[in-house]
Write a protein that holds these residues in place. Structure first.
Motif, mmCIF file in Angstrom:
data_model
loop_
_atom_site.group_PDB
_atom_site.id
_atom_site.type_symbol
_atom_site.label_atom_id
_atom_site.label_comp_id
_atom_site.label_asym_id
_atom_site.label_seq_id
_atom_site.Cartn_x
_atom_site.Cartn_y
_atom_site.Cartn_z
ATOM 1 N N LEU A 36 -37.392 -49.577 -25.664
ATOM 2 C CA LEU A 36 -38.672 -49.041 -25.202
ATOM 3 C C LEU A 36 -39.490 -50.124 -24.499
ATOM 4 O O LEU A 36 -40.105 -49.875 -23.459
ATOM 5 C CB LEU A 36 -39.459 -48.456 -26.375
ATOM 6 N N ASP A 37 -39.494 -51.337 -25.066
ATOM 7 C CA ASP A 37 -40.247 -52.445 -24.476
ATOM 8 C C ASP A 37 -39.672 -52.832 -23.109
ATOM 9 O O ASP A 37 -40.404 -53.115 -22.175
ATOM 10 C CB ASP A 37 -40.228 -53.646 -25.426
ATOM 11 N N LYS A 38 -38.351 -52.793 -23.020
ATOM 12 C CA LYS A 38 -37.690 -53.211 -21.785
ATOM 13 C C LYS A 38 -37.763 -52.142 -20.686
ATOM 14 O O LYS A 38 -37.955 -52.478 -19.519
ATOM 15 C CB LYS A 38 -36.228 -53.564 -22.068
ATOM 16 N N GLY A 103 -49.512 -60.787 -34.657
ATOM 17 C CA GLY A 103 -48.594 -61.718 -34.006
ATOM 18 C C GLY A 103 -48.684 -61.711 -32.499
ATOM 19 O O GLY A 103 -48.630 -62.757 -31.855
ATOM 20 N N VAL A 104 -48.846 -60.520 -31.916
ATOM 21 C CA VAL A 104 -48.851 -60.404 -30.458
ATOM 22 C C VAL A 104 -50.239 -60.699 -29.880
ATOM 23 O O VAL A 104 -50.384 -61.500 -28.955
ATOM 24 C CB VAL A 104 -48.352 -59.011 -30.016
ATOM 25 N N SER A 105 -51.260 -60.061 -30.417
ATOM 26 C CA SER A 105 -52.595 -60.169 -29.821
ATOM 27 C C SER A 105 -53.366 -61.411 -30.260
ATOM 28 O O SER A 105 -54.098 -61.993 -29.467
ATOM 29 C CB SER A 105 -53.415 -58.926 -30.162
ATOM 30 N N ILE A 106 -53.221 -61.813 -31.504
ATOM 31 C CA ILE A 106 -54.002 -62.944 -32.007
ATOM 32 C C ILE A 106 -53.229 -64.251 -31.895
ATOM 33 O O ILE A 106 -53.744 -65.252 -31.396
ATOM 34 C CB ILE A 106 -54.481 -62.677 -33.446
ATOM 35 N N LEU A 107 -51.969 -64.238 -32.365
ATOM 36 C CA LEU A 107 -51.165 -65.464 -32.276
ATOM 37 C C LEU A 107 -50.530 -65.649 -30.904
ATOM 38 O O LEU A 107 -49.916 -66.666 -30.635
ATOM 39 C CB LEU A 107 -50.091 -65.475 -33.368
ATOM 40 N N LYS A 108 -50.638 -64.646 -30.052
ATOM 41 C CA LYS A 108 -50.175 -64.691 -28.656
ATOM 42 C C LYS A 108 -48.655 -64.801 -28.502
ATOM 43 O O LYS A 108 -48.163 -65.406 -27.562
ATOM 44 C CB LYS A 108 -50.864 -65.825 -27.880
ATOM 45 N N ASP A 110 -46.762 -62.880 -27.112
ATOM 46 C CA ASP A 110 -46.807 -61.712 -26.263
ATOM 47 C C ASP A 110 -45.705 -61.640 -25.212
ATOM 48 O O ASP A 110 -45.687 -60.726 -24.397
ATOM 49 C CB ASP A 110 -48.184 -61.557 -25.617
ATOM 50 N N SER A 111 -44.778 -62.573 -25.246
ATOM 51 C CA SER A 111 -43.611 -62.451 -24.370
ATOM 52 C C SER A 111 -42.680 -61.406 -24.982
ATOM 53 O O SER A 111 -42.853 -60.993 -26.126
ATOM 54 C CB SER A 111 -42.878 -63.792 -24.268
ATOM 55 N N LYS A 115 -42.636 -60.718 -28.973
ATOM 56 C CA LYS A 115 -42.887 -59.403 -29.568
ATOM 57 C C LYS A 115 -41.723 -58.989 -30.463
ATOM 58 O O LYS A 115 -41.919 -58.465 -31.559
ATOM 59 C CB LYS A 115 -43.123 -58.349 -28.489
ATOM 60 N N ASN A 116 -40.504 -59.255 -29.995
ATOM 61 C CA ASN A 116 -39.333 -58.873 -30.781
ATOM 62 C C ASN A 116 -39.191 -59.735 -32.034
ATOM 63 O O ASN A 116 -38.774 -59.240 -33.078
ATOM 64 C CB ASN A 116 -38.078 -58.889 -29.916
ATOM 65 N N LEU A 117 -39.554 -61.008 -31.964
ATOM 66 C CA LEU A 117 -39.512 -61.864 -33.159
ATOM 67 C C LEU A 117 -40.548 -61.423 -34.195
ATOM 68 O O LEU A 117 -40.257 -61.375 -35.395
ATOM 69 C CB LEU A 117 -39.723 -63.329 -32.782
#
Length: 147
Positions: A36-38, A103-108, A110-111, A115-117
């Motif tokens: 979905l992300d890809k 993890g994505v928005s605060i720790l960035k 965002d790659s 996101k997958n990790l």
């Protein structure tokens, strides 16, 4: 050595199938989220939500029939099991989404890799919480249910 393996299996025979099917459900989730992300331009939270629905449907049936070997004796019992299973999974969905957004928005992270990790980490937390919910609520033995 063989005796130790047999004893280990006997001591943990309920956990081993859960871990196997939990890993399978995690793979379903990770692959769904990755695809979905890809291949979509949807927000990662929407992708997480769609992957969650796919995963919970997979997990309900595998947990019911291959982990807890649980048979329902009425339509009402089946819907009780499904409703409580989804309710528990929804609670852990919120926790998992929180971990993902943190993890994505605060720790960035965002790659795509990031996101997958983060999704792997939230899956580990969610698997542990889901096991306890399934054993204590959704698929507990019939004589233990008070509904």
């Amino acid at each position: 050595m063989i005796e130790k393996v047999i004893q280990l299996y006997r001591n943990h025979k309920d956990v081993i199938p859960y871990l196997f099917w939990g890993v399978a459900a995690t793979i379903v989730n990770l692959v769904s989220f990755y695809l979905l992300d890809k291949y979509t331009s949807l927000n990662y939270v929407i992708n997480y939500s769609v992957a969650w629905v796919i995963t919970v449907l997979f997990a309900f049936y595998t947990n019911k029939y291959f982990v807890f070997y649980n048979q329902h004796h009425s339509t009402k019992e089946f819907w009780y099991q499904m409703a409580t299973f989804f309710a528990g999974r929804f609670l852990t969905f919120i926790i998992g989404a929180g971990i993902l957004m943190f993890g994505v928005s605060i720790l960035k992270f965002d790659s795509s890799l990031g996101k997958n990790l983060v999704n792997v980490v939230q899956n580990i937390v969610v698997i542990i919480l889901n096991y306890f919910w399934a054993t204590l609520v959704s698929f507990r033995k019939k004589e233990e249910q008070s509904h």
